[in-house]
Write a protein that holds these residues in place. Structure first.
Motif, PDB file in Angstrom:
ATOM      1  N   PRO A   1       0.796  -1.246   0.000  1.00 45.60           N
ATOM      2  CA  PRO A   1       0.000   0.000   0.000  1.00 45.60           C
ATOM      3  C   PRO A   1       0.820   1.284   0.000  1.00 45.60           C
ATOM      4  CG  PRO A   1      -1.018  -1.615   1.434  1.00 45.60           C
ATOM      5  CD  PRO A   1       0.299  -2.194   1.016  1.00 45.60           C
ATOM      6  N   PRO A   2       1.937   1.400   0.789  1.00 43.87           N
ATOM      7  CA  PRO A   2       2.702   2.655   0.727  1.00 43.87           C
ATOM      8  C   PRO A   2       3.263   2.945  -0.666  1.00 43.87           C
ATOM      9  CG  PRO A   2       3.292   1.405   2.689  1.00 43.87           C
ATOM     10  CD  PRO A   2       2.468   0.490   1.822  1.00 43.87           C
ATOM     11  N   VAL A   3       3.619   1.867  -1.408  1.00 41.38           N
ATOM     12  CA  VAL A   3       4.134   2.072  -2.764  1.00 41.38           C
ATOM     13  C   VAL A   3       3.021   2.618  -3.662  1.00 41.38           C
ATOM     14  CG1 VAL A   3       5.166   0.956  -4.766  1.00 41.38           C
ATOM     15  CG2 VAL A   3       5.820   0.229  -2.456  1.00 41.38           C
ATOM     16  N   LEU A   4       1.851   1.986  -3.572  1.00 40.25           N
ATOM     17  CA  LEU A   4       0.729   2.470  -4.388  1.00 40.25           C
ATOM     18  C   LEU A   4       0.310   3.878  -3.980  1.00 40.25           C
ATOM     19  CD1 LEU A   4      -1.273   1.928  -6.630  1.00 40.25           C
ATOM     20  CD2 LEU A   4      -2.775   0.807  -4.948  1.00 40.25           C
ATOM     21  N   ALA A   5       0.437   4.192  -2.679  1.00 37.95           N
ATOM     22  CA  ALA A   5       0.068   5.536  -2.207  1.00 37.95           C
ATOM     23  C   ALA A   5       0.925   6.610  -2.863  1.00 37.95           C
ATOM     24  CB  ALA A   5       0.185   5.607  -0.690  1.00 37.95           C
ATOM     25  N   ALA A   6       2.205   6.281  -3.147  1.00 39.82           N
ATOM     26  CA  ALA A   6       3.076   7.258  -3.819  1.00 39.82           C
ATOM     27  C   ALA A   6       2.569   7.542  -5.231  1.00 39.82           C
ATOM     28  CB  ALA A   6       4.500   6.736  -3.850  1.00 39.82           C
ATOM     29  N   PHE A   7       2.154   6.484  -5.930  1.00 38.63           N
ATOM     30  CA  PHE A   7       1.604   6.692  -7.270  1.00 38.63           C
ATOM     31  C   PHE A   7       0.225   7.366  -7.197  1.00 38.63           C
ATOM     32  CE2 PHE A   7       4.612   3.195  -7.942  1.00 38.63           C
ATOM     33  CZ  PHE A   7       5.335   3.700  -9.003  1.00 38.63           C
ATOM     34  N   ALA A   8      -0.536   7.086  -6.115  1.00 37.72           N
ATOM     35  CA  ALA A   8      -1.832   7.741  -5.933  1.00 37.72           C
ATOM     36  C   ALA A   8      -1.667   9.247  -5.779  1.00 37.72           C
ATOM     37  CB  ALA A   8      -2.549   7.160  -4.715  1.00 37.72           C
ATOM     38  N   GLU A   9      -0.575   9.649  -5.111  1.00 38.19           N
ATOM     39  CA  GLU A   9      -0.322  11.088  -4.943  1.00 38.19           C
ATOM     40  C   GLU A   9      -0.055  11.745  -6.287  1.00 38.19           C
ATOM     41  OE1 GLU A   9       2.703  14.076  -2.499  1.00 38.19           O
ATOM     42  OE2 GLU A   9       2.810  11.901  -2.217  1.00 38.19           O
ATOM     43  N   GLN A  10       0.724  11.053  -7.133  1.00 44.54           N
ATOM     44  CA  GLN A  10       0.982  11.599  -8.467  1.00 44.54           C
ATOM     45  C   GLN A  10      -0.314  11.703  -9.281  1.00 44.54           C
ATOM     46  OE1 GLN A  10       4.165   9.572 -10.565  1.00 44.54           O
ATOM     47  NE2 GLN A  10       5.141   8.992  -8.619  1.00 44.54           N
ATOM     48  N   ALA A  11      -1.147  10.650  -9.208  1.00 43.17           N
ATOM     49  CA  ALA A  11      -2.403  10.654  -9.963  1.00 43.17           C
ATOM     50  C   ALA A  11      -3.345  11.732  -9.447  1.00 43.17           C
ATOM     51  CB  ALA A  11      -3.058   9.280  -9.875  1.00 43.17           C
ATOM     52  N   ALA A  12      -3.378  11.917  -8.110  1.00 45.71           N
ATOM     53  CA  ALA A  12      -4.259  12.934  -7.534  1.00 45.71           C
ATOM     54  C   ALA A  12      -3.852  14.321  -8.008  1.00 45.71           C
ATOM     55  CB  ALA A  12      -4.227  12.857  -6.009  1.00 45.71           C
ATOM     56  N   ILE A  13      -2.538  14.563  -8.063  1.00 44.20           N
ATOM     57  CA  ILE A  13      -2.056  15.867  -8.539  1.00 44.20           C
ATOM     58  C   ILE A  13      -2.452  16.079  -9.994  1.00 44.20           C
ATOM     59  CG2 ILE A  13       0.010  17.199  -9.073  1.00 44.20           C
ATOM     60  CD1 ILE A  13       1.316  15.925  -6.586  1.00 44.20           C
TER      61      ILE A  13
END
Length: 526
Positions: free
Chosen positions: A143-155
């Motif tokens: 999950p922490p790895v996916l959360a990093a990509f989620a931050e990029q997608a959210a931006i």
């Protein structure tokens, strides 16, 4: 369900302001997420208030058919998973009645991990990654790895949303500027024209290509009412000190269009300044003041006319009353009768003037009560002509109406006022005398027309549209009669409108004018 806590992302926000698409950026993020997590496919979904559900905004590793297969999971299962402690599970467990999706590489997908997309503590959507059914399930390390990509997608999603809102606002402002009746132009810090709207183009008689990029002093050449240049010496962008803090500055000016026409305008400058009060740009609103000036001139002329119209009868009345008040004079009966008749005539003249002003005012405000009777216009015309014939020995009045002319619906007193004004107008504009004819007719549709024609000086063609305006007086150089108040034809026009009819003027082939009153289709006969 998580959707009630989500910020809506318009579906059209998939396109950023510069025209590039959001999906390629999301696809790149999802591709990297899949590689980092050993997955086969990934999806970004955002909440759309318009359809009240999650919509797929970006995908990798799944075609349209497979995306449609997992769409039911977006209604509840995957959003709940994204916010749960256990952010990974099996699709077969979340939605057992649904067939498992297949990636573009032909692998059936089952393990799934989802996390929310967050910006400033707001959920704007979710991202989930899928693995093939024969791969291991996700672990607590993923999950922490996916959360990093989620931050990029959210931006990326939030940027697209802001770009969409900016585009909408830009379109709204442009629509306002395009539709504005006032001229508007903008200038940069160097006082060069950046944009002008269509109203400004019409005012200048120029296109935007003719002026964009030019210094406003060169392109516009504003001048004050005395003809002195305003630019650049009095430009509000050059104000310093206390004057530089004014939010808006208004100037009176004139502008010469390409065809040589001068127009009075009001310039309102809104200057944007830096913290050091240096000018950055300005928006200038240009309002055509021609009509305002005409109204001001009309008001001034009206007051002058009113004073003149009242001064003469008042002077006559005062002269006679002073004469009667002399203690050293005695008057015989005939002299007294002539004095009293003159005083009465002048009093009637002032009363008629005041009544006309009051009638014009009440007609304009709609406060005048309108009766609806069946009116025999032949009878009204004969009455008015008979009353006016003795007052003018130079003119011959004729009234010709067919016997089967139907009655018209209207207010008999007001329609009589219309004919009085038209015949009085015909007398004034036929100073040498001549024929004044009143006639009536009806066409096949039942429209009744009453005309008043004379053989006087006529109405110039350039005035035919304005003679029914309030306080407008004829500028015909052939007219030598004393000018009136400019209310008679205005009153006629207002009365005819109130009756549902109309009035127009045309040239009499034999010289003079023909005024025509038209009444709508008539059903009753007299």
């Amino acid at each position: 369900m998580v959707s009630r806590n989500l910020r809506s992302i318009p579906s059209s926000a998939n396109h950023s302001e510069d025209g590039s698409e959001l999906q390629p950026e999301l696809e790149n993020i999802l591709r990297n997420a899949v590689r980092a997590l050993g997955g086969s496919a990934a999806v970004v979904a955002t909440w759309d208030d318009a359809v009240r559900r999650f919509v797929v905004t970006g995908a990798y590793g799944l075609d349209r058919q497979q995306i449609a297969r997992i769409r039911p999971l977006l209604n509840e299962a995957i959003p709940d998973l994204a916010l749960s402690r256990e952010q990974f599970a099996l699709l077969s467990a979340l939605f057992p009645q649904s067939a498992l999706p297949v990636s573009t590489t032909g692998e059936m997908q089952n393990p799934v991990m989802a996390v929310p997309l967050q910006t400033h503590d707001e959920n704007v959507g979710l991202i989930f990654v899928l693995r093939s059914s024969d791969a291991a399930n996700f672990s607590q390390l993923d999950p922490p790895v996916l959360a990093a990509f989620a931050e990029q997608a959210a931006i990326a999603v939030q940027s697209a949303r802001l770009a969409h809102l900016l585009t909408q606002e830009k379109q709204r402002v442009e629509s306002i500027l395009e539709g504005s009746a006032d001229g508007i132009y903008t200038v940069d810090a160097g006082r060069r024209i950046v944009s002008i709207n269509p109203a400004m183009e019409r005012l200048l008689g120029l296109s935007s290509e003719d002026v964009l990029g030019l210094p406003c002093a060169v392109a516009l050449n504003w001048r004050d009412r005395e003809g002195r240049p305003i630019c650049p010496g009095r430009c509000p962008m050059l104000h310093t000190g206390a004057f530089a803090t004014d939010n808006a500055t208004e100037l009176a000016a004139t502008v010469r269009s390409r065809d040589g026409r001068n127009t009075d305008v009001a310039l309102v400058y809104a200057v944007v300044r830096s913290p050091e009060l240096a000018p950055l740009n300005a928006v200038v609103n240009v309002r055509d003041m021609t009509r305002v000036r005409e109204m001001e001139d009309m008001r001034s002329t009206f007051l002058s006319m009113l004073g003149h119209q009242l001064q003469t009868p008042l002077a006559i009345i005062k002269g006679y009353t002073n004469t009667l008040a002399r203690p050293d004079a005695t008057w015989d009966g005939d002299t007294l009768r002539r004095i009293f008749v003159a005083i009465e005539e002048e009093t009637d003249h002032m009363s008629q003037l005041m009544n006309r002003l009051l009638l014009a005012s009440r007609l304009e405000t709609g406060e005048f009560p309108i009766r609806r009777d069946q009116v025999n216009m032949a009878t009204v015309a004969e009455k008015v002509a008979a009353r006016m014939s003795p007052t003018s020995g130079k003119h011959r009045f004729s009234v010709e109406f067919p016997g089967d002319l139907p009655a018209v619906e209207g207010d008999p007193d007001l329609l009589e006022e219309v004919l009085v004004n038209l015949l009085d107008n015909a007398v004034k504009y036929s100073p040498t005398g001549g024929e004044i004819d009143v006639s009536g007719s009806v066409d096949g549709q039942g429209t009744v027309t009453v005309t008043v024609s004379d053989t006087g000086v006529g109405v110039p063609r350039w005035e035919t549209r304005r003679i029914f305006e309030r306080f407008h007086r004829s500028q015909n150089p052939d007219s030598t009669h004393p000018r009136g108040m400019g209310l008679g034809l205005y009153i006629c026009d207002e009365i005819m409108k109130a009756q549902g009819g109309g009035i127009s003027v045309s040239e009499n082939p034999g010289g003079g004018s023909i005024f025509s009153l038209t009444f709508p289709e008539q059903e009753c006969e007299w």
